[in-house]
Motif scaffolding. Structure first.
Motif, PDB file in Angstrom:
ATOM      1  N   LEU A  57     111.230 -66.442 -86.460  1.00  0.00           N
ATOM      2  CA  LEU A  57     110.058 -65.587 -86.576  1.00  0.00           C
ATOM      3  C   LEU A  57     110.553 -64.159 -86.799  1.00  0.00           C
ATOM      4  CD1 LEU A  57     106.995 -65.995 -84.241  1.00  0.00           C
ATOM      5  CD2 LEU A  57     107.691 -63.744 -85.040  1.00  0.00           C
ATOM      6  N   LEU A  58     109.990 -63.484 -87.801  1.00  0.00           N
ATOM      7  CA  LEU A  58     110.349 -62.096 -88.087  1.00  0.00           C
ATOM      8  C   LEU A  58     109.202 -61.169 -87.726  1.00  0.00           C
ATOM      9  CD1 LEU A  58     112.114 -62.032 -91.603  1.00  0.00           C
ATOM     10  CD2 LEU A  58     113.071 -62.570 -89.366  1.00  0.00           C
ATOM     11  N   LEU A  59     109.546 -59.990 -87.217  1.00  0.00           N
ATOM     12  CA  LEU A  59     108.586 -58.913 -87.041  1.00  0.00           C
ATOM     13  C   LEU A  59     108.994 -57.811 -88.010  1.00  0.00           C
ATOM     14  CD1 LEU A  59     108.306 -58.786 -83.142  1.00  0.00           C
ATOM     15  CD2 LEU A  59     106.950 -60.115 -84.773  1.00  0.00           C
ATOM     16  N   MET A  60     108.097 -57.475 -88.935  1.00  0.00           N
ATOM     17  CA  MET A  60     108.410 -56.530 -90.006  1.00  0.00           C
ATOM     18  C   MET A  60     108.195 -55.101 -89.522  1.00  0.00           C
ATOM     19  SD  MET A  60     109.123 -59.079 -91.815  1.00  0.00           S
ATOM     20  CE  MET A  60     109.668 -58.310 -93.330  1.00  0.00           C
ATOM     21  N   THR A  61     109.231 -54.261 -89.706  1.00  0.00           N
ATOM     22  CA  THR A  61     109.162 -52.889 -89.209  1.00  0.00           C
ATOM     23  C   THR A  61     110.210 -52.027 -89.890  1.00  0.00           C
ATOM     24  OG1 THR A  61     109.481 -51.477 -87.262  1.00  0.00           O
ATOM     25  CG2 THR A  61     110.689 -53.556 -87.299  1.00  0.00           C
ATOM     26  N   ASP A  62     109.902 -50.749 -90.076  1.00  0.00           N
ATOM     27  CA  ASP A  62     110.896 -49.806 -90.592  1.00  0.00           C
ATOM     28  C   ASP A  62     111.664 -49.135 -89.459  1.00  0.00           C
ATOM     29  OD1 ASP A  62     110.805 -49.968 -93.420  1.00  0.00           O
ATOM     30  OD2 ASP A  62     108.844 -48.983 -93.406  1.00  0.00           O
ATOM     31  N   ASP A  63     111.369 -49.517 -88.225  1.00  0.00           N
ATOM     32  CA  ASP A  63     112.101 -48.991 -87.078  1.00  0.00           C
ATOM     33  C   ASP A  63     112.558 -50.160 -86.204  1.00  0.00           C
ATOM     34  OD1 ASP A  63     113.217 -47.464 -85.117  1.00  0.00           O
ATOM     35  OD2 ASP A  63     111.401 -46.340 -84.612  1.00  0.00           O
ATOM     36  N   PRO A  64     113.488 -50.964 -86.718  1.00  0.00           N
ATOM     37  CA  PRO A  64     113.893 -52.167 -85.974  1.00  0.00           C
ATOM     38  C   PRO A  64     114.520 -51.863 -84.624  1.00  0.00           C
ATOM     39  CG  PRO A  64     115.388 -51.752 -87.813  1.00  0.00           C
ATOM     40  CD  PRO A  64     114.226 -50.827 -87.993  1.00  0.00           C
ATOM     41  N   ASP A  65     115.232 -50.746 -84.510  1.00  0.00           N
ATOM     42  CA  ASP A  65     115.869 -50.424 -83.237  1.00  0.00           C
ATOM     43  C   ASP A  65     114.830 -50.218 -82.133  1.00  0.00           C
ATOM     44  OD1 ASP A  65     118.530 -50.517 -84.199  1.00  0.00           O
ATOM     45  OD2 ASP A  65     118.275 -48.543 -85.091  1.00  0.00           O
ATOM     46  N   ALA A  66     113.712 -49.547 -82.485  1.00  0.00           N
ATOM     47  CA  ALA A  66     112.655 -49.325 -81.493  1.00  0.00           C
ATOM     48  C   ALA A  66     111.995 -50.639 -81.102  1.00  0.00           C
ATOM     49  CB  ALA A  66     111.616 -48.351 -82.041  1.00  0.00           C
ATOM     50  N   VAL A  67     111.785 -51.526 -82.075  1.00  0.00           N
ATOM     51  CA  VAL A  67     111.154 -52.819 -81.774  1.00  0.00           C
ATOM     52  C   VAL A  67     112.088 -53.676 -80.925  1.00  0.00           C
ATOM     53  CG1 VAL A  67     110.259 -54.955 -82.777  1.00  0.00           C
ATOM     54  CG2 VAL A  67     109.655 -52.755 -83.798  1.00  0.00           C
TER      55      VAL A  67
END
Length: 341
Positions: free
Chosen positions: A207-217
């Protein structure tokens, strides 16, 4: 690496052709006097260049090594459909090409002459195309309760989730930002998405969560024990998503499972990678090689680092270097062994 091939048994569930291939391969290496070798390659940021393609020189080098008895394996976070065209394009001269997919959530066995268009009809009658169909083994799914918890986490934060079940990638796009993420992912992998109003939660490979801030997620996820106790959280590469797999799933364990199946000692494996999802993969292999363009944490964990990046044939050039060092066979070394047994 060991000085002689180890006659470890091939797993009972290996197909007869795979068993015969490994036995033949071991015998060939034993007679040549060369140490058994496998080269396992990450795709994005490693074997593939910035245009997401394999260069002609890389294809040529891998074909050369395969003809010399080195087993070439692909190991990627990509889904099956995102790997099929690449396996076909490589057209390696080996009876089977094995792949660790979904960051270790399953493995594939592709026959020589594999035609990826045949896979589009797996739900019904397969097209009568040459090359045969792939085999899948070693599947590891997220628990259904874990998948549901992750989806609730994503919904509460307005994150787009991508759910992988079989050959399908399910999304529930609710904004232009969500649709932009699917376009970016499609450009990267060539895969289509299936829009759904209700995500499947059974037999989820990843499962992927799409984000431009992966470190925060990633940091946010790690504050949720109900997720991290049962899911492995991985920062995506390229960095516009976060990946979640079953807790014990990683590329390293996928490689371990494949090597056990084929009777290959991990000490006889050379692995190449660039991202954080390659850490265990590189550390388990007898020789772990990080890409020059890789993340610093990966370079620090690796045994060696390539001299060139993925846009300048870093893998192919480093393989040539290993041949010159005698770590991998070359045509010259094989001829020398035959002349001086």
């Amino acid at each position: 690496p060991s000085s002689s091939p180890k006659q470890a048994p091939v797993a009972d569930d290996a197909c007869p052709l795979a068993r015969s291939m490994v036995v033949l391969w071991l015998a060939m290496l034993a007679s040549s006097g060369l140490a058994m070798k496998m080269v396992a390659l990450d795709l994005d940021g490693t074997l593939l260049n910035g245009a997401h393609q394999v260069s002609a020189s890389s294809r040529s080098k891998l074909a050369e090594l395969a003809e010399l008895g080195v087993l070439i394996v692909v190991a990627s976070g990509r889904s099956g459909p995102a790997m099929y065209p690449l396996i076909e394009a490589l057209a390696l001269p080996q009876l089977q090409t094995f792949a660790v997919a979904y960051n270790g959530a399953c493995c594939f066995e592709f026959p020589r002459g594999f035609n990826h268009k045949q896979q589009q009809h797996e739900g019904g009658a397969a097209l009568p195309l040459p090359g045969g169909k792939k085999k899948i083994f070693g599947e590891s799914f997220l628990a259904e309760t874990t998948a549901k918890t992750i989806l609730r986490f994503a919904e509460a934060r307005g994150l787009l989730a991508q759910v992988y079940v079989g050959n399908d990638i399910f999304v529930n796009c609710k904004s232009d930002d969500h649709r932009q993420f699917t376009r970016r992912y499609a450009e990267l992998t060539g895969c289509d998405h299936r829009q759904t109003d209700e995500y499947p939660t059974n037999a989820v490979l990843k499962l992927l969560l799409m984000t431009d801030d992966p470190d925060a997620v990633v940091a946010d996820l790690k504050r949720h024990d109900d997720i991290t106790q049962s899911a492995h959280v991985v920062r995506g590469s390229p960095p516009f998503f976060v990946e979640l797999l079953r807790r014990d799933v990683c590329k390293g364990n996928g490689l371990r499972s494949l090597c056990h199946k084929l009777g290959v000692d991990l000490d006889d494996v050379i692995a190449f990678g660039d991202g954080e999802n390659d850490l265990e993969f590189l550390q388990l292999a007898g020789l772990g090689v990080a890409m020059r363009n890789g993340r610093d944490v990966v370079k620090e964990a690796a045994d060696r680092v390539t001299d060139e990046d993925n846009d300048h044939d870093g893998v192919a050039r480093f393989l040539t270097k290993l041949q010159a060092e005698g770590i991998l066979p070359s045509l010259e070394s094989v001829v020398s062994v035959k002349k001086h047994p």
